[in-house]
Design a protein around this motif. Structure first.
Motif, PDB file in Angstrom:
ATOM      1  N   ARG A   1     -47.545 -24.985 -16.652  1.00  0.00           N
ATOM      2  CA  ARG A   1     -47.755 -23.623 -17.136  1.00  0.00           C
ATOM      3  C   ARG A   1     -47.920 -23.580 -18.649  1.00  0.00           C
ATOM      4  O   ARG A   1     -48.779 -22.874 -19.183  1.00  0.00           O
ATOM      5  CB  ARG A   1     -46.586 -22.732 -16.711  1.00  0.00           C
TER       6      ARG A   1
ATOM      7  N   SER B   1     -51.297 -25.140 -19.606  1.00  0.00           N
ATOM      8  CA  SER B   1     -52.406 -24.230 -19.277  1.00  0.00           C
ATOM      9  C   SER B   1     -52.519 -23.108 -20.301  1.00  0.00           C
ATOM     10  O   SER B   1     -53.614 -22.718 -20.700  1.00  0.00           O
ATOM     11  CB  SER B   1     -52.206 -23.626 -17.885  1.00  0.00           C
ATOM     12  N   SER B   2     -51.380 -22.598 -20.739  1.00  0.00           N
ATOM     13  CA  SER B   2     -51.379 -21.474 -21.678  1.00  0.00           C
ATOM     14  C   SER B   2     -51.830 -21.873 -23.080  1.00  0.00           C
ATOM     15  O   SER B   2     -52.225 -21.015 -23.872  1.00  0.00           O
ATOM     16  CB  SER B   2     -49.991 -20.832 -21.747  1.00  0.00           C
ATOM     17  N   THR B   3     -51.775 -23.164 -23.398  1.00  0.00           N
ATOM     18  CA  THR B   3     -52.154 -23.620 -24.746  1.00  0.00           C
ATOM     19  C   THR B   3     -53.452 -24.436 -24.745  1.00  0.00           C
ATOM     20  O   THR B   3     -53.884 -24.891 -25.804  1.00  0.00           O
ATOM     21  CB  THR B   3     -51.029 -24.484 -25.353  1.00  0.00           C
TER      22      THR B   3
ATOM     23  N   GLU C   1     -42.949 -25.897 -25.332  1.00  0.00           N
ATOM     24  CA  GLU C   1     -43.851 -25.239 -26.277  1.00  0.00           C
ATOM     25  C   GLU C   1     -43.582 -25.711 -27.701  1.00  0.00           C
ATOM     26  O   GLU C   1     -44.507 -25.939 -28.482  1.00  0.00           O
ATOM     27  CB  GLU C   1     -43.698 -23.717 -26.185  1.00  0.00           C
TER      28      GLU C   1
ATOM     29  N   ARG D   1     -39.439 -23.967 -20.832  1.00  0.00           N
ATOM     30  CA  ARG D   1     -40.798 -23.737 -21.336  1.00  0.00           C
ATOM     31  C   ARG D   1     -40.801 -23.600 -22.854  1.00  0.00           C
ATOM     32  O   ARG D   1     -41.697 -24.116 -23.535  1.00  0.00           O
ATOM     33  CB  ARG D   1     -41.401 -22.481 -20.689  1.00  0.00           C
TER      34      ARG D   1
END
Length: 199
Positions: A56, A59-61, A97, A93
């Motif tokens: 996740r 994918s978000s970055t 991150e 997460r």
């Protein structure tokens, strides 16, 4: 077996056998069940699928890393796919991150921009974030997690500190495993695995 107690109202001494005390055992058992359920609830709340949560974050970055010229991170996974870590998913997460953000920042100083993530699901759960940046001096391997320490010219110094304090809360380990300038710097995160008998 028996024990004595004094009734102050009558000044009489009574003998109470353990057999007479047995009726309280259901109450004791009830407390035990509540404690067991509470432990189960805590473990269920803090069961994290690190593969899913890492995916996740990546994918978000992904689009941002592409814009920065970073090759799509290579991800390798080994071990028991059903393994879960004793950790809050949201906090996990945040830590991933931070590690990726740290890697992206230092890669601005590198011609070869690559990030690799390795996940090992064995007796414990180990996550490695590897970058090809300029690296760290050996003397900074532990200092990088100190409050206020930063290799940035301005600001910073709190992300890895907060990551370290969060990991410690769950009895985990976060450290710099190795660093070779412009080849590989490895941040290692080791978490407690929840055994199936515990869940």
């Amino acid at each position: 077996s028996s024990f004595f107690f004094n009734d102050p109202a009558t000044t009489r001494i009574y003998t109470l056998s353990l057999h007479d005390a047995l009726p309280i055992s259901p109450a004791v058992e009830d407390v035990r069940q509540h404690i067991k359920q509470a432990r189960f609830d805590v473990k269920r709340q803090f069961q994290t699928d690190v593969v899913l949560e890492t995916s996740r974050v990546l994918s978000s970055t992904a689009s941002e890393m592409k814009e920065e010229g970073i090759v799509a991170p290579k991800v390798s996974i080994s071990g028991d796919a059903g393994a879960r870590a004793f950790f809050d998913a949201s906090e996990y997460r945040t830590i991933v991150e931070e590690l990726l953000s740290n890697a992206r920042r230092v890669l601005k100083q590198s011609d070869r921009k690559s990030i690799e993530v390795q996940i090992e699901l064995n007796e414990s759960i180990v996550v490695r974030v590897i970058d090809s940046g300029p690296g760290l001096a050996s003397g900074d391997f532990t200092r990088v997690f100190d409050r206020g320490f930063s290799t940035k010219s301005v600001g910073g110094g709190y992300g890895l500190y907060h990551a370290a304090t969060t990991v410690a809360k769950y009895d985990g380990i976060i450290r710099v495993a190795e660093s070779e300038p412009f080849k590989r710097t490895v941040f290692l995160l080791e978490l407690t695995r929840i055994q199936q008998a515990d869940s």
